[in-house]
Design an enzyme around this catalytic site. Structure first.
Site, short mmCIF file in Angstrom:
data_model
loop_
_atom_site.label_atom_id
_atom_site.label_comp_id
_atom_site.label_asym_id
_atom_site.label_seq_id
_atom_site.Cartn_x
_atom_site.Cartn_y
_atom_site.Cartn_z
N LYS A 185 0.82 -1.11 0.11
CA LYS A 185 0.01 0.03 -0.14
C LYS A 185 0.86 1.23 0.00
O LYS A 185 2.09 1.04 0.41
CB LYS A 185 -0.93 0.01 1.12
CG LYS A 185 -0.11 0.26 2.54
CD LYS A 185 0.06 1.30 2.94
CE LYS A 185 -0.96 2.56 2.90
NZ LYS A 185 -0.60 4.02 3.36
N THR A 196 5.65 6.53 3.44
CA THR A 196 4.18 5.97 3.91
C THR A 196 3.74 4.77 3.11
O THR A 196 2.77 5.00 2.39
CB THR A 196 3.20 6.96 4.38
OG1 THR A 196 2.18 6.47 5.00
CG2 THR A 196 2.46 7.65 3.06
N GLU A 282 -1.27 10.26 -4.81
CA GLU A 282 -2.25 10.99 -4.47
C GLU A 282 -2.83 11.86 -5.47
O GLU A 282 -1.81 13.01 -6.01
CB GLU A 282 -2.37 11.47 -3.18
CG GLU A 282 -2.46 10.70 -1.89
CD GLU A 282 -2.11 11.00 -0.61
OE1 GLU A 282 -2.58 10.31 0.33
OE2 GLU A 282 -1.29 12.10 -0.29
#
Length: 409
Positions: A185, A196, A282
């Site tokens: 992920k 992250t 993103e």
């Protein structure tokens, strides 16, 4: 599953994942950390597996990372991984550590194994305590057959990701089929030196801990540490590898004749996951691949590649389909590498744009059309040596700001 063969020795399963190797199961459940989506996932091996991990370089390591590193250090083995999304359990002090240990203890009890054989990890919002009552309720239910679905695991580990990320390969070692599967992920707060992102790799190879760790570090430096989305390095990042030995090959070490084949297989899995993370940045609309050739050494090549993919000006130019090669050259110039300006060559895809210290005339319309593709390649040749690397990133869009301006809401 889509299959392809590389060099007649490595079979790639594009839709394969962590349950392709022998002896693994995975699943996930919604326990209430998130409002609706799956938020608690697991991987379990039939037997204790040799384990290795690499972790974030952020000084504020989250509680689960501390617990997992301590656990693996006891005997270099784990048998299960438990991961929650929606809450990072980071910057949560002593209570955060207690909660991470409680997650570990509770899942170990359900499995009937020693506590330290469970690795725990979390991802999500920083600075909030875990809702342990909900997580413990989920742990008591998660091993039920209806939740033992590999697709559930891939969904349960996501935060702002728009898609799941998985990959598997199969190779032959000592006449045995050895499988390597992975899931990951990651979408935002992504930067070289771990970010992250969470990566989970399983294999049924029989391999010594020291050699598994060596391979993981080597491959991570070439894959996960060569991606960036936004320049932020998070508190929770890790890549874990489990090797349970159920393929029954002879013990793999760096002296084994098929050692390089195993490392190549591991690299294919990790590189694929890394590229999918970069592509899923993103708000991203494009994957950017920066190939740096002709460097004095690998460190120099990596520094140049990272400088280019980390440049917000390069990233926004790519988003706007603007062939602004000056931003690329500028990023190379402040990379810290002693580049010879008049030796440097730069191309955007198949179009040379800079050489001998001067711009090369090109058709703006043609390059703009190229920049509208989903994958954009930037090729740099320093003409100073033989080292080559590839770095991966994505464009920077309006949606990145929208997503991160309201992350907690």
């Amino acid at each position: 599953m889509i299959q392809a063969t590389f060099s007649n020795k490595i079979v790639v399963l594009e839709e394969g994942s962590v349950t392709i190797p022998k002896g693994y199961k995975a699943g996930g459940i919604h326990c209430g950390v998130k409002k609706k989506k799956l938020d608690l996932g697991f991987i379990v091996s039939e037997v204790p597996a040799t384990a290795a991990g690499v972790y974030t370089t952020n000084i504020f390591q989250a509680a689960p990372l501390i617990v997992t590193q301590e656990s693996i250090a006891k005997e270099n083995k784990i048998q299960a991984i438990l991961v929650n999304s929606g809450n990072a359990n980071a910057c949560t002090g002593e209570q955060g550590l207690l909660d991470a240990f409680e997650m570990q203890k509770s899942f170990a009890a359900e499995l009937g194994i020693k506590d330290h054989l469970v690795a725990v990890t979390s991802t999500g919002v920083i600075g909030e305590l875990l809702p342990m009552e909900k997580i413990n309720t989920g742990i008591k239910q998660i091993l039920q057959p209806e939740y033992e679905i590999e697709a559930n695991f891939k969904q349960a580990i996501l935060t702002t990701d728009l898609c799941t990320k998985q990959m598997a390969v199969q190779i032959k070692i000592d006449g045995k089929t050895v499988s390597i599967g992975g899931a990951a992920k990651g979408s935002g707060m992504i930067h070289p030196n771990m970010a992250t992102m969470l990566g989970f790799v399983t294999t049924d190879a029989n391999i010594a801990h020291e050699d598994l760790l060596f391979a993981l570090k080597d491959v991570t430096n070439k894959t996960f540490n060569m991606i960036t989305v936004d320049g932020d390095t998070s508190t929770n990042d890790m890549v874990l590898v489990m090797a349970n030995g159920l393929a029954e090959n002879e013990m793999l070490t760096k002296d084994h004749p098929d050692w390089n084949l195993f490392v190549d297989g591991l690299k294919i899995v990790c590189e694929s996951l890394a590229k999918k993370i970069a592509r899923d940045g993103e708000g991203a609309t494009k994957l950017i691949e920066v190939q740096v050739n002709g460097a004095d050494n690998l460190e120099a090549a990596r520094a140049v590649g990272k400088s280019i993919i980390s440049s917000n000006l390069v990233k926004t130019a790519i988003f706007g389909t603007d062939a602004n090669w000056g931003r690329i050259v500028t990023a190379i110039g402040y990379s810290g590498v002693a580049v010879e300006p008049y030796a440097l060559e730069v191309a955007i895809g198949p179009y040379p744009v800079f050489a001998n210290g001067l711009p090369i005339p090109f058709d703006e319309a043609e390059v703009k059309e190229y920049l509208e593709l989903d994958t954009i390649k930037i090729i740099v040749d320093l003409h100073q040596g033989e080292s080559t690397v590839t770095a991966y990133g994505c464009d920077l869009t309006y949606d990145y700001i929208k997503i991160n301006a309201s992350y907690r809401t």
